[in-house]
Scaffold this motif. Structure first.
Motif, PDB file in Angstrom:
ATOM      1  N   UNK A  44      -0.737 -10.883   4.660  1.00 40.75           N
ATOM      2  CA  UNK A  44      -0.467  -9.890   3.485  1.00 40.75           C
ATOM      3  C   UNK A  44      -1.740  -8.850   3.424  1.00 40.75           C
ATOM      4  N   UNK A  45      -2.719  -9.541   3.432  1.00 43.14           N
ATOM      5  CA  UNK A  45      -4.071  -8.738   3.139  1.00 43.14           C
ATOM      6  C   UNK A  45      -4.340  -7.779   4.388  1.00 43.14           C
ATOM      7  N   UNK A  46      -3.892  -8.440   5.535  1.00 45.19           N
ATOM      8  CA  UNK A  46      -4.218  -7.638   6.832  1.00 45.19           C
ATOM      9  C   UNK A  46      -3.175  -6.439   6.801  1.00 45.19           C
ATOM     10  N   UNK A  47      -2.009  -6.534   6.431  1.00 50.17           N
ATOM     11  CA  UNK A  47      -0.898  -5.418   6.414  1.00 50.17           C
ATOM     12  C   UNK A  47      -1.572  -4.467   5.367  1.00 50.17           C
TER      13      UNK A  47
ATOM     14  N   UNK B  21       0.735  -1.144  -0.139  1.00 50.05           N
ATOM     15  CA  UNK B  21       0.113   0.030  -0.257  1.00 50.05           C
ATOM     16  C   UNK B  21       0.677   1.343  -0.036  1.00 50.05           C
ATOM     17  N   UNK B  22       1.949   1.128   0.862  1.00 45.57           N
ATOM     18  CA  UNK B  22       2.616   2.593   0.971  1.00 45.57           C
ATOM     19  C   UNK B  22       3.404   3.130  -0.228  1.00 45.57           C
TER      20      UNK B  22
ATOM     21  N   UNK C 222       0.498  -4.775  13.554  1.00 43.46           N
ATOM     22  CA  UNK C 222      -0.435  -5.426  13.204  1.00 43.46           C
ATOM     23  C   UNK C 222      -2.013  -5.029  14.096  1.00 43.46           C
ATOM     24  N   UNK C 223      -3.120  -5.080  13.361  1.00 39.28           N
ATOM     25  CA  UNK C 223      -4.195  -4.618  14.218  1.00 39.28           C
ATOM     26  C   UNK C 223      -4.928  -6.002  14.896  1.00 39.28           C
ATOM     27  N   UNK C 224      -4.415  -6.976  14.417  1.00 38.22           N
ATOM     28  CA  UNK C 224      -4.648  -8.325  15.021  1.00 38.22           C
ATOM     29  C   UNK C 224      -3.532  -9.211  15.451  1.00 38.22           C
TER      30      UNK C 224
ATOM     31  N   UNK D 192      -4.010   0.787   4.599  1.00 37.57           N
ATOM     32  CA  UNK D 192      -4.902   1.755   3.837  1.00 37.57           C
ATOM     33  C   UNK D 192      -5.661   2.490   4.927  1.00 37.57           C
ATOM     34  N   UNK D 193      -5.908   1.703   6.100  1.00 38.09           N
ATOM     35  CA  UNK D 193      -6.732   2.350   7.205  1.00 38.09           C
ATOM     36  C   UNK D 193      -6.144   3.536   7.836  1.00 38.09           C
TER      37      UNK D 193
END
Length: 396
Positions: A369-372, A27-28, A315-317, A377-378
């Motif tokens: 990878x999707x979580x990252x 993303x970044x 990580x948010x999880x 993005x959030x």
């Protein structure tokens, strides 16, 4: 040509959790530049353990979004068999391997020769060296641990003047051309993977002493530091008299977490505190406050005080719990012995930190990878603010 890096990308260790970093970077460094109409390119990349692997890969494509896509494709298409194997006879040999020496490829818990082959045969080494030699990347720094001395070793490849790097007691720096053995040494989790011989010295995972290598970024002069970690900021639950005894795999996972103890939160809090002191001092005593303060403190300082623009993505999880929810021994591409070993590591369904380090399989790596990617993005607004402050400090 001697270069002064302004923007450092710092990548933490974490075994298979490295897939999370790939998502953040997708993303970044991939999507965000198209949104803001400005490329995002690190001057300095500092990585430890799997963060060193990811950092070397991103460095080879520095500033080109293709690199993020390639890195994510590597992680999401991964299988355990690409990284290591564990045969049925290893179940009998492993206790002896861990107790006798000397350590070599056949005296570790797993056989890591598949990873060694990937790093030596398929990694874009020439592209990385060209990026460094052409100053597209000022420097790449990988962290390892010297087994004999317990000392942190920083391997530095790039146009950084050794005399310009602020001294750090207990750190040994080597200016060298970074090659496969340096990445493999940085990734060699003790007991699990064999140590790597570099210059006659056995080297293991840099995360033992420096899981998130912020220090070299600051001591090499970076004013803007983007940190990507792999640990969920877990709050320890209150102790209970009826807590069950942990299983052996759970205990091994906690022991590994302790070995790779990460002072990231303390480091970031210290930077924020210093930034606050310097800002208040300039407001109270004028723009010369920082220079005067550094002059007064002189040799008492291990590094010159200056404001540092930072951003940390975590990580948010809990990635240990994510590993358990994705774990399916029937779906992974691995030897029968490896599946059996991982099943024992997974235990009885409790969250498994150890499994999250070892599950190099697309069923898990795709999810984190999707979580990252989504975590980054959030936080798009924060990241854009970080980039804007960085561009302002660079006079862009």
């Amino acid at each position: 040509m001697v270069l002064n890096p302004k923007f450092a990308l710092v990548l933490a260790g974490g075994g298979a959790r490295g897939a999370y970093e790939a998502g953040v970077l997708r993303f970044i460094l991939g999507d965000l530049p198209r949104r803001i109409g400005h490329p995002i390119r690190a001057d300095l990349i500092c990585g430890s353990s799997v963060g060193g692997l990811n950092g070397a890969a991103i460095g080879a494509w520095n500033g080109d979004p293709t690199g993020c896509q390639e890195l994510s494709a590597f992680w999401t298409g991964l299988s355990v068999a690409d990284i290591y194997k564990f045969e049925a006879l290893d179940l009998l040999r492993s206790p002896m391997r861990l107790m006798r020496g000397p350590a070599h490829d056949e005296l570790a818990w797993v056989d890591a020769r598949p990873l060694h082959g990937v790093m030596r045969e398929f990694f874009p080494w020439q592209q990385l060296w060209d990026a460094i030699d052409q100053h597209k990347l000022h420097a790449l720094v990988l962290t390892a641990t010297d087994v004999s001395t317990g000392q942190i070793v920083q391997f530095i490849d790039g146009a950084i003047d050794p005399d310009s790097i602020e001294n750090h007691h207990g750190i040994h720096r080597e200016h060298t051309r970074i090659r496969p053995e340096h990445v493999l040494a940085s990734c060699a989790i003790p007991f699990l993977f064999p140590p790597i011989n570099i210059g006659g010295r056995p080297m293991v995972d840099g995360s033992l002493r420096q899981n998130t290598p912020i220090s070299p970024a600051l001591r090499m002069g970076a004013d803007n530091v983007l940190v990507v970690g792999t640990r969920f900021p877990r709050v320890a639950p209150p102790p209970s008299d009826d807590d069950p005894m942990p299983s052996t795999p759970a205990l091994l996972g906690k022991a590994l977490n302790s070995l790779l103890l990460d002072p990231l939160h303390q480091d970031m809090a210290r930077i924020d505190l210093i930034n606050g002191i310097l800002e208040a001092g300039e407001a109270e005593f004028g723009e010369t406050f920082v220079d005067r303060l550094n002059g007064q403190l002189g040799e008492k300082l291990t590094r010159q005080l200056r404001p540092v623009n930072t951003l940390c993505i975590l990580p948010s999880e809990d990635l240990g719990k994510v590993a358990m929810t994705t774990w399916d021994p029937k779906s992974i591409d691995a030897t029968k012995g490896t599946r059996f070993m991982l099943s024992k590591v997974a235990g009885n369904g409790e969250e498994s930190d150890l499994l999250s380090y070892l599950l190099f399989d697309g069923s898990y790596t795709q999810v984190i990878e999707d979580l990252g990617y989504n975590d980054a993005r959030n936080r798009e607004t924060e990241i854009i603010s970080f980039v804007e402050r960085m561009l302002e400090s660079q006079g862009s």
